[in-house]
Design a protein around this motif. Structure first.
Motif, PDB file in Angstrom:
ATOM      1  N   ASN A 109       0.650  -1.156  -0.121  1.00 61.41           N
ATOM      2  CA  ASN A 109      -0.063   0.030   0.155  1.00 61.41           C
ATOM      3  C   ASN A 109       0.771   1.283   0.094  1.00 61.41           C
ATOM      4  O   ASN A 109       1.752   1.593   0.735  1.00 61.41           O
ATOM      5  CB  ASN A 109      -0.787  -0.036   1.341  1.00 61.41           C
ATOM      6  N   TYR A 110       0.447   2.120  -0.693  1.00 65.09           N
ATOM      7  CA  TYR A 110       1.100   3.689  -0.935  1.00 65.09           C
ATOM      8  C   TYR A 110       0.049   4.657  -0.701  1.00 65.09           C
ATOM      9  O   TYR A 110      -0.922   4.804  -1.205  1.00 65.09           O
ATOM     10  CB  TYR A 110       1.757   3.871  -2.423  1.00 65.09           C
ATOM     11  N   HIS A 111       0.422   5.427   0.311  1.00 65.56           N
ATOM     12  CA  HIS A 111      -0.540   6.530   0.991  1.00 65.56           C
ATOM     13  C   HIS A 111      -0.663   7.772   0.026  1.00 65.56           C
ATOM     14  O   HIS A 111       0.199   7.614  -0.694  1.00 65.56           O
ATOM     15  CB  HIS A 111      -0.254   6.897   2.388  1.00 65.56           C
ATOM     16  N   GLY A 112      -1.609   8.516   0.118  1.00 65.02           N
ATOM     17  CA  GLY A 112      -1.814   9.686  -0.798  1.00 65.02           C
ATOM     18  C   GLY A 112      -1.330  10.862   0.235  1.00 65.02           C
ATOM     19  O   GLY A 112      -0.577  10.749   0.895  1.00 65.02           O
ATOM     20  N   GLY A 113      -1.559  12.138  -0.602  1.00 62.68           N
ATOM     21  CA  GLY A 113      -1.081  13.388   0.007  1.00 62.68           C
ATOM     22  C   GLY A 113      -0.418  13.955  -1.177  1.00 62.68           C
ATOM     23  O   GLY A 113       0.348  14.983  -0.469  1.00 62.68           O
ATOM     24  N   GLY A 114      -0.679  13.757  -2.378  1.00 67.42           N
ATOM     25  CA  GLY A 114      -0.248  14.839  -3.327  1.00 67.42           C
ATOM     26  C   GLY A 114       1.310  14.744  -3.403  1.00 67.42           C
ATOM     27  O   GLY A 114       1.909  15.605  -4.000  1.00 67.42           O
ATOM     28  N   PHE A 115       2.066  13.548  -2.976  1.00 68.51           N
ATOM     29  CA  PHE A 115       3.692  13.441  -2.855  1.00 68.51           C
ATOM     30  C   PHE A 115       4.237  14.394  -2.099  1.00 68.51           C
ATOM     31  O   PHE A 115       5.421  14.476  -2.045  1.00 68.51           O
ATOM     32  CB  PHE A 115       4.079  13.659  -4.232  1.00 68.51           C
ATOM     33  N   VAL A 116       3.293  15.146  -1.369  1.00 74.59           N
ATOM     34  CA  VAL A 116       3.871  16.117  -0.295  1.00 74.59           C
ATOM     35  C   VAL A 116       3.437  15.925   1.178  1.00 74.59           C
ATOM     36  O   VAL A 116       4.414  16.274   2.146  1.00 74.59           O
ATOM     37  CB  VAL A 116       3.167  17.706  -0.660  1.00 74.59           C
ATOM     38  N   ILE A 117       2.410  15.201   1.434  1.00 80.57           N
ATOM     39  CA  ILE A 117       2.062  15.143   2.961  1.00 80.57           C
ATOM     40  C   ILE A 117       1.470  13.819   2.998  1.00 80.57           C
ATOM     41  O   ILE A 117       1.554  12.985   2.076  1.00 80.57           O
ATOM     42  CB  ILE A 117       0.804  15.778   3.348  1.00 80.57           C
ATOM     43  N   GLY A 118       1.167  13.208   4.273  1.00 84.07           N
ATOM     44  CA  GLY A 118       0.900  11.918   4.423  1.00 84.07           C
ATOM     45  C   GLY A 118       2.078  10.888   4.921  1.00 84.07           C
ATOM     46  O   GLY A 118       3.213  11.546   4.953  1.00 84.07           O
ATOM     47  N   GLY A 119       1.683   9.879   5.440  1.00 82.46           N
ATOM     48  CA  GLY A 119       2.689   8.983   5.978  1.00 82.46           C
ATOM     49  C   GLY A 119       1.944   7.753   6.442  1.00 82.46           C
ATOM     50  O   GLY A 119       0.977   7.269   5.971  1.00 82.46           O
ATOM     51  N   LEU A 120       2.664   6.975   7.088  1.00 81.26           N
ATOM     52  CA  LEU A 120       2.263   5.529   7.753  1.00 81.26           C
ATOM     53  C   LEU A 120       0.880   5.605   8.317  1.00 81.26           C
ATOM     54  O   LEU A 120       0.286   4.560   8.196  1.00 81.26           O
ATOM     55  CB  LEU A 120       3.342   4.744   8.499  1.00 81.26           C
ATOM     56  N   GLN A 121       0.599   6.696   8.874  1.00 83.90           N
ATOM     57  CA  GLN A 121      -1.058   6.594   9.687  1.00 83.90           C
ATOM     58  C   GLN A 121      -1.885   6.937   8.748  1.00 83.90           C
ATOM     59  O   GLN A 121      -3.065   6.603   9.096  1.00 83.90           O
ATOM     60  CB  GLN A 121      -0.651   7.550  10.760  1.00 83.90           C
ATOM     61  N   SER A 122      -1.628   7.301   7.635  1.00 84.32           N
ATOM     62  CA  SER A 122      -2.479   7.852   6.701  1.00 84.32           C
ATOM     63  C   SER A 122      -3.663   6.848   6.467  1.00 84.32           C
ATOM     64  O   SER A 122      -4.898   7.173   6.392  1.00 84.32           O
ATOM     65  CB  SER A 122      -2.275   8.370   5.393  1.00 84.32           C
ATOM     66  N   ASP A 123      -3.372   5.509   6.163  1.00 83.43           N
ATOM     67  CA  ASP A 123      -4.141   4.613   5.620  1.00 83.43           C
ATOM     68  C   ASP A 123      -4.384   3.321   6.891  1.00 83.43           C
ATOM     69  O   ASP A 123      -4.478   2.393   6.728  1.00 83.43           O
ATOM     70  CB  ASP A 123      -3.738   3.839   4.544  1.00 83.43           C
ATOM     71  N   GLU A 124      -3.865   3.834   8.145  1.00 73.63           N
ATOM     72  CA  GLU A 124      -4.082   2.687   9.034  1.00 73.63           C
ATOM     73  C   GLU A 124      -5.279   2.239   9.293  1.00 73.63           C
ATOM     74  O   GLU A 124      -5.253   0.757   9.517  1.00 73.63           O
ATOM     75  CB  GLU A 124      -3.301   3.230  10.261  1.00 73.63           C
ATOM     76  N   SER A 125      -6.260   2.822   9.334  1.00 75.12           N
ATOM     77  CA  SER A 125      -7.857   2.153   9.600  1.00 75.12           C
ATOM     78  C   SER A 125      -7.911   0.985   8.383  1.00 75.12           C
ATOM     79  O   SER A 125      -8.450  -0.081   8.721  1.00 75.12           O
ATOM     80  CB  SER A 125      -8.745   3.008   9.728  1.00 75.12           C
ATOM     81  N   TRP A 126      -7.635   1.480   7.211  1.00 76.21           N
ATOM     82  CA  TRP A 126      -8.076   0.751   5.935  1.00 76.21           C
ATOM     83  C   TRP A 126      -7.111  -0.358   6.138  1.00 76.21           C
ATOM     84  O   TRP A 126      -7.379  -1.668   6.013  1.00 76.21           O
ATOM     85  CB  TRP A 126      -7.692   1.474   4.644  1.00 76.21           C
ATOM     86  N   CYS A 127      -5.684  -0.419   6.480  1.00 79.71           N
ATOM     87  CA  CYS A 127      -4.805  -1.349   6.227  1.00 79.71           C
ATOM     88  C   CYS A 127      -5.211  -2.508   7.482  1.00 79.71           C
ATOM     89  O   CYS A 127      -4.929  -3.699   7.159  1.00 79.71           O
ATOM     90  CB  CYS A 127      -3.534  -0.719   6.825  1.00 79.71           C
ATOM     91  N   ARG A 128      -5.706  -2.162   8.746  1.00 80.42           N
ATOM     92  CA  ARG A 128      -6.009  -3.031   9.640  1.00 80.42           C
ATOM     93  C   ARG A 128      -7.069  -3.931   9.430  1.00 80.42           C
ATOM     94  O   ARG A 128      -7.220  -4.947   9.516  1.00 80.42           O
ATOM     95  CB  ARG A 128      -6.159  -2.222  11.069  1.00 80.42           C
ATOM     96  N   GLN A 129      -8.138  -3.029   8.943  1.00 77.65           N
ATOM     97  CA  GLN A 129      -9.570  -3.548   8.366  1.00 77.65           C
ATOM     98  C   GLN A 129      -9.084  -4.598   7.249  1.00 77.65           C
ATOM     99  O   GLN A 129      -9.747  -5.937   7.270  1.00 77.65           O
ATOM    100  CB  GLN A 129     -10.431  -2.424   7.736  1.00 77.65           C
ATOM    101  N   VAL A 130      -8.318  -4.200   6.375  1.00 81.26           N
ATOM    102  CA  VAL A 130      -8.142  -5.330   5.174  1.00 81.26           C
ATOM    103  C   VAL A 130      -7.055  -6.476   5.507  1.00 81.26           C
ATOM    104  O   VAL A 130      -7.418  -7.593   5.189  1.00 81.26           O
ATOM    105  CB  VAL A 130      -7.569  -4.517   4.041  1.00 81.26           C
ATOM    106  N   CYS A 131      -6.273  -6.289   6.584  1.00 81.89           N
ATOM    107  CA  CYS A 131      -5.456  -7.437   6.849  1.00 81.89           C
ATOM    108  C   CYS A 131      -6.362  -8.305   7.598  1.00 81.89           C
ATOM    109  O   CYS A 131      -6.112  -9.693   7.124  1.00 81.89           O
ATOM    110  CB  CYS A 131      -4.493  -6.740   8.115  1.00 81.89           C
ATOM    111  N   GLN A 132      -7.280  -7.773   8.550  1.00 81.58           N
ATOM    112  CA  GLN A 132      -8.147  -9.075   9.282  1.00 81.58           C
ATOM    113  C   GLN A 132      -9.310  -9.547   8.364  1.00 81.58           C
ATOM    114  O   GLN A 132      -9.528 -10.695   8.294  1.00 81.58           O
ATOM    115  CB  GLN A 132      -8.768  -8.186  10.184  1.00 81.58           C
TER     116      GLN A 132
END
Length: 356
Positions: A109-132
């Motif tokens: 997974n690669y987060h969004g943010g216009g290549f300027v903002i964002g990080g590992l926390q951006s998609d954490e909820s989605w990552c956790r939900q999909v993982c499970q």
């Protein structure tokens, strides 16, 4: 405070077209505050939290483990972080995707943010939900950001992370024959380019899916200032110029930091598929795509056009358009029904890709 008195009140051109639930959430969380693109980068960078909003985040289910890895990268030399999520035993069992030797499929997974903002926390909820829910491993990538690291650093970092995932498959318990890539917005652009690069990399196993969420796929038509030309081929640049969350003005801010403001250099870069994946010489024989587009977004037309381009080239693509919502709607599944629908759609797409 009334909607009309908010700093970022919904624009009259979109008010009547928005899902009422989306409008309510936007008005509550974002409308009262300045957004990053409304200040200089220096102002934003001095106090990023001031322009970062927690908007109706979704569930955070427990996973078995989240491990942080540091990966060396080049051009320029440095390192990036990736988080690797493993599902619990119940999550892995529910997905029923484990191989006889205990390996699981993986989504990078690669987060969004216009290549300027964002990080590992951006998609954490989605990552956790999909993982499970899928019962897969998630590799969440923290590529370096502009303007300190302009194009193509985000891409070369992301490519390195994908190659690292395959090289580390045995250690991480990944079934290398079932790896997908994906991301939201800028992350969707990266995933689309990576799918092209992976197809042409002889030693890399085939990807099983490219998950492109509100993707950017063509960088040629965003100006360094002002509005887009009226004859631009993507009508959403005109019809949704003042879309909530990602108006064209925000794209201008991102692009100037990511691609620079030298018009001649930018034209050359934007005509290369690594910045504009829709311009690749061929879109045949790519990993199947699952494309998710917001209906009231400056990028709506691009996502639809990329789906059509893939299908025309013979690459399988499933298009989902979520009417009445703006660009980052997928992060709002704590309150927004269409975001909850989106999460379930992505889970279903990954399950299908990994089960083939």
């Amino acid at each position: 405070m009334s909607q009309a008195s908010h700093i970022n009140a919904l624009h009259p051109s979109v008010v009547d077209r928005l899902d009422p639930q989306f409008s309510k959430i936007f008005t509550q969380y974002q409308a009262p505050k300045l957004q990053a693109h409304q200040v200089t980068y220096e102002e934003y960078n001095a106090n990023r939290s001031k322009y970062t909003f927690s908007i109706a985040p979704g569930p955070y289910p427990s996973v078995r483990s989240i491990q942080l890895y540091k990966i060396p990268v080049s051009a320029p030399p440095g390192e990036i972080s990736v988080q690797v999520y493993h599902p619990t035993g119940d999550g892995a069992a529910n997905g029923a995707l484990k191989t006889a030797d205990g390996k699981l499929p993986a989504h990078v997974n690669y987060h969004g943010g216009g290549f300027v903002i964002g990080g590992l926390q951006s998609d954490e909820s989605w990552c956790r939900q999909v993982c499970q829910a899928v019962g897969c491993i998630i590799v969440n990538v923290d590529y370096r950001l502009a303007p300190e690291f302009p194009h193509p650093v985000s891409l070369t970092d992301s490519w390195t992370a994908l190659k690292w995932t395959f090289a580390s498959a045995e250690k991480l318990g990944i079934d290398a024959s079932r790896v997908s890539v994906g991301g939201l917005s800028a992350g969707g652009q990266l995933a689309a380019v990576l799918a092209l690069l992976a197809r042409d990399e002889p030693d890399m196993p085939n990807l099983v899916l490219q998950m492109l969420v509100v993707p950017l796929v063509d960088t040629r038509f965003i100006p360094t200032q002002g509005s887009c030309d009226k004859d631009v081929p993507y009508r959403s640049y005109i019809e949704n110029e003042f879309a909530p969350c990602l108006p064209v003005a925000r794209l201008v801010w991102f692009f100037n930091l990511w691609l620079g403001t030298d018009v001649v250099k930018r034209k050359k870069v934007s005509e290369d598929f690594r910045a504009s994946p829709i311009l690749a010489s061929s879109h045949a024989n790519l990993a199947p795509a699952s494309i998710h587009v917001a209906g009231i977004d400056s990028l709506t037309s691009e996502g639809i056009a990329y789906h059509e381009t893939l299908v025309k080239a013979g690459t399988k693509s499933q298009l989902n358009v979520y009417d009445g919502v703006g660009h980052p709607f997928g992060h709002w599944d704590g309150e927004l029904d269409k975001a909850k629908e989106f999460v379930q759609d992505t889970i279903a797409a990954l399950k299908k890709a990994y089960s083939v």
